[in-house]
Design a protein around this motif. Structure first.
Motif, PDB file in Angstrom:
ATOM      1  N   GLY A 269      -9.575  20.714  -0.985  1.00  0.00           N
ATOM      2  CA  GLY A 269      -8.923  21.321   0.256  1.00  0.00           C
ATOM      3  C   GLY A 269      -7.688  20.903   0.859  1.00  0.00           C
ATOM      4  N   GLU A 270      -7.688  19.436   0.577  1.00  0.00           N
ATOM      5  CA  GLU A 270      -6.878  18.737   1.506  1.00  0.00           C
ATOM      6  C   GLU A 270      -5.434  18.609   0.365  1.00  0.00           C
ATOM      7  N   PRO A 271      -4.416  18.393   1.156  1.00  0.00           N
ATOM      8  CA  PRO A 271      -3.300  18.093   0.260  1.00  0.00           C
ATOM      9  C   PRO A 271      -3.420  17.027  -0.753  1.00  0.00           C
ATOM     10  N   MET A 272      -3.068  17.231  -1.991  1.00  0.00           N
ATOM     11  CA  MET A 272      -3.515  16.061  -2.775  1.00  0.00           C
ATOM     12  C   MET A 272      -2.722  14.799  -2.683  1.00  0.00           C
ATOM     13  N   SER A 273      -3.503  13.719  -2.768  1.00  0.00           N
ATOM     14  CA  SER A 273      -2.878  12.479  -2.466  1.00  0.00           C
ATOM     15  C   SER A 273      -4.104  11.466  -2.714  1.00  0.00           C
ATOM     16  N   TYR A 274      -3.572   9.935  -2.726  1.00  0.00           N
ATOM     17  CA  TYR A 274      -4.538   8.935  -2.986  1.00  0.00           C
ATOM     18  C   TYR A 274      -4.037   7.849  -2.293  1.00  0.00           C
ATOM     19  N   GLN A 275      -5.111   6.978  -1.848  1.00  0.00           N
ATOM     20  CA  GLN A 275      -4.679   5.694  -0.912  1.00  0.00           C
ATOM     21  C   GLN A 275      -5.473   4.556  -1.683  1.00  0.00           C
ATOM     22  N   LEU A 276      -4.544   3.514  -1.739  1.00  0.00           N
ATOM     23  CA  LEU A 276      -4.815   2.113  -2.449  1.00  0.00           C
ATOM     24  C   LEU A 276      -4.968   1.284  -1.151  1.00  0.00           C
ATOM     25  N   ASP A 277      -6.292   0.457  -1.320  1.00  0.00           N
ATOM     26  CA  ASP A 277      -6.681  -0.432  -0.278  1.00  0.00           C
ATOM     27  C   ASP A 277      -6.812  -1.703  -1.114  1.00  0.00           C
ATOM     28  N   PHE A 278      -5.982  -2.955  -0.576  1.00  0.00           N
ATOM     29  CA  PHE A 278      -6.181  -4.170  -1.157  1.00  0.00           C
ATOM     30  C   PHE A 278      -6.694  -5.149  -0.040  1.00  0.00           C
ATOM     31  N   CYS A 279      -7.919  -5.455  -0.099  1.00  0.00           N
ATOM     32  CA  CYS A 279      -8.714  -6.024   0.801  1.00  0.00           C
ATOM     33  C   CYS A 279      -8.625  -7.777   0.547  1.00  0.00           C
ATOM     34  N   PHE A 280      -8.154  -8.340   1.731  1.00  0.00           N
ATOM     35  CA  PHE A 280      -7.821  -9.862   1.511  1.00  0.00           C
ATOM     36  C   PHE A 280      -9.040 -10.462   2.446  1.00  0.00           C
ATOM     37  N   SER A 281      -9.349 -11.554   2.104  1.00  0.00           N
ATOM     38  CA  SER A 281     -10.035 -12.667   2.865  1.00  0.00           C
ATOM     39  C   SER A 281      -9.260 -13.418   3.957  1.00  0.00           C
ATOM     40  N   PRO A 282      -9.567 -13.847   4.862  1.00  0.00           N
ATOM     41  CA  PRO A 282      -8.784 -14.380   6.153  1.00  0.00           C
ATOM     42  C   PRO A 282      -7.980 -15.603   5.340  1.00  0.00           C
ATOM     43  N   ASN A 283      -6.448 -15.552   5.760  1.00  0.00           N
ATOM     44  CA  ASN A 283      -5.715 -16.188   4.951  1.00  0.00           C
ATOM     45  C   ASN A 283      -4.643 -16.912   5.684  1.00  0.00           C
ATOM     46  N   GLU A 284      -3.588 -17.630   5.455  1.00  0.00           N
ATOM     47  CA  GLU A 284      -2.567 -18.267   6.213  1.00  0.00           C
ATOM     48  C   GLU A 284      -1.361 -17.476   6.301  1.00  0.00           C
TER      49      GLU A 284
ATOM     50  N   TRP B 153       4.884  -0.259  -6.309  1.00  0.00           N
ATOM     51  CA  TRP B 153       3.762  -0.772  -6.997  1.00  0.00           C
ATOM     52  C   TRP B 153       2.654   0.173  -7.050  1.00  0.00           C
ATOM     53  N   TRP B 154       1.890   0.335  -8.003  1.00  0.00           N
ATOM     54  CA  TRP B 154       0.636   1.144  -8.276  1.00  0.00           C
ATOM     55  C   TRP B 154       0.793   2.660  -7.986  1.00  0.00           C
ATOM     56  N   ARG B 155       1.988   3.249  -8.698  1.00  0.00           N
ATOM     57  CA  ARG B 155       2.364   4.438  -8.685  1.00  0.00           C
ATOM     58  C   ARG B 155       1.253   5.359  -9.079  1.00  0.00           C
ATOM     59  N   ASN B 156       0.371   5.002  -9.995  1.00  0.00           N
ATOM     60  CA  ASN B 156      -0.713   5.649 -10.935  1.00  0.00           C
ATOM     61  C   ASN B 156      -1.965   5.080 -10.552  1.00  0.00           C
ATOM     62  N   PRO B 157      -2.817   5.700  -9.887  1.00  0.00           N
ATOM     63  CA  PRO B 157      -4.234   5.228  -9.740  1.00  0.00           C
ATOM     64  C   PRO B 157      -5.028   5.097 -10.845  1.00  0.00           C
ATOM     65  N   ARG B 158      -4.425   5.685 -12.209  1.00  0.00           N
ATOM     66  CA  ARG B 158      -5.512   5.702 -13.397  1.00  0.00           C
ATOM     67  C   ARG B 158      -5.299   4.108 -13.753  1.00  0.00           C
TER      68      ARG B 158
END
Length: 266
Positions: free
Chosen positions: A155-170, A256-261
């Protein structure tokens, strides 16, 4: 004019004129037949659009079904927990013990927790990604602890979100870098054959909060400048984009990552 006589004229007309203007110039019987076929194709395209909508929902459901497994993977990769019998079958254990690493299975107190550099190793060995990774990206990717994809709800407009999760870093203060891709799942009625599934029409993402002097997407160069009249010399620091795209500059530019597949390879 018979159909066999009309065929050479059809081929020649398509080469000399545009498709629509040519169709309108056809004899009435041919004109009706061609437009009938075009109408059938348009109806077929509606089914194809619906197919991709359902595929999007299926992929969303697949991600939801695998959520617990992906979380278990993250725990093992980060060293938060060790594998248990429910995911280490007898066959898998045998393959490991019989493999090259079998002699190293013995307890070793010096072994690091989890699987160090897991995502860096993955990215470096996926052909579609390995060429994009530069040397200055690698120290940052060592802090990457998980990659997730979130699909829009029905029911929502078609989309996808990519999450890149990082540990604390410098390098930056963000714990997660996100990019949302907005899709268009429609066909062009004036060019039916151009539709090849949903296309990206826009994207939005977070800003990377780089720590001072740690932005790997730019080069800092110091130059000395002398005032013409006063003779005062000062040092000026200027920022220049990297001559080659890095993983993080590409992420910022939404390329980058234009295709979630692609995540299925991970």
């Amino acid at each position: 004019m018979s159909d066999s006589e009309a065929q050479p004229k059809v081929r020649q007309g398509m080469e000399d004129e545009g498709p629509l203007s040519f169709i309108n110039s056809l004899p009435v019987p041919l004109h009706k037949r061609v437009w009938a076929l075009r109408a059938l194709k348009a109806k077929e395209m509606h089914f194809e659009v619906d197919f991709y909508r359902q595929l999007h929902e299926l992929e969303r459901n697949l991600v939801l079904c695998c959520a617990d497994l992906r979380e278990r993977r993250r725990q093992i990769v980060m060293g938060d927990s060790e594998p248990t019998e429910d995911i280490s079958t007898e066959l898998e254990a045998k393959l490991w013990l019989d493999g090259p690493g079998g002699s190293a299975v013995a307890s070793n107190s010096n072994m690091p927790a989890g699987i160090p550099n897991f995502w860096l190793t993955i990215f470096s060995n996926v052909p579609q990604l390995s060429d994009m990774i530069q040397e200055h990206d690698k120290p940052i990717l060592r802090y990457l602890k998980d990659v997730c994809v979130i699909y829009s709800s029905p029911g929502e407009p078609m989309s996808y979100q990519l999450d890149f999760c990082f540990s604390p870093n410098e390098y930056f203060s963000n714990s997660t870098l996100t990019k949302t891709y907005h899709l268009k799942n429609e066909f062009d009625s004036s060019n039916l054959l151009s539709f090849d599934g949903p296309e990206i029409i826009s994207c939005t993402g977070c800003s990377i909060a780089w720590y001072k002097g740690r932005n790997v997407t730019v080069r800092l160069l110091q130059k000395t400048q002398k005032h013409r009249s006063r003779g005062i010399i000062r040092t000026v620091t200027k920022k220049f984009p990297m001559t080659r795209f890095s993983t993080f500059s590409i992420l910022q530019k939404c390329l980058w990552w234009r295709n979630p597949r692609m995540l299925k390879m991970l």
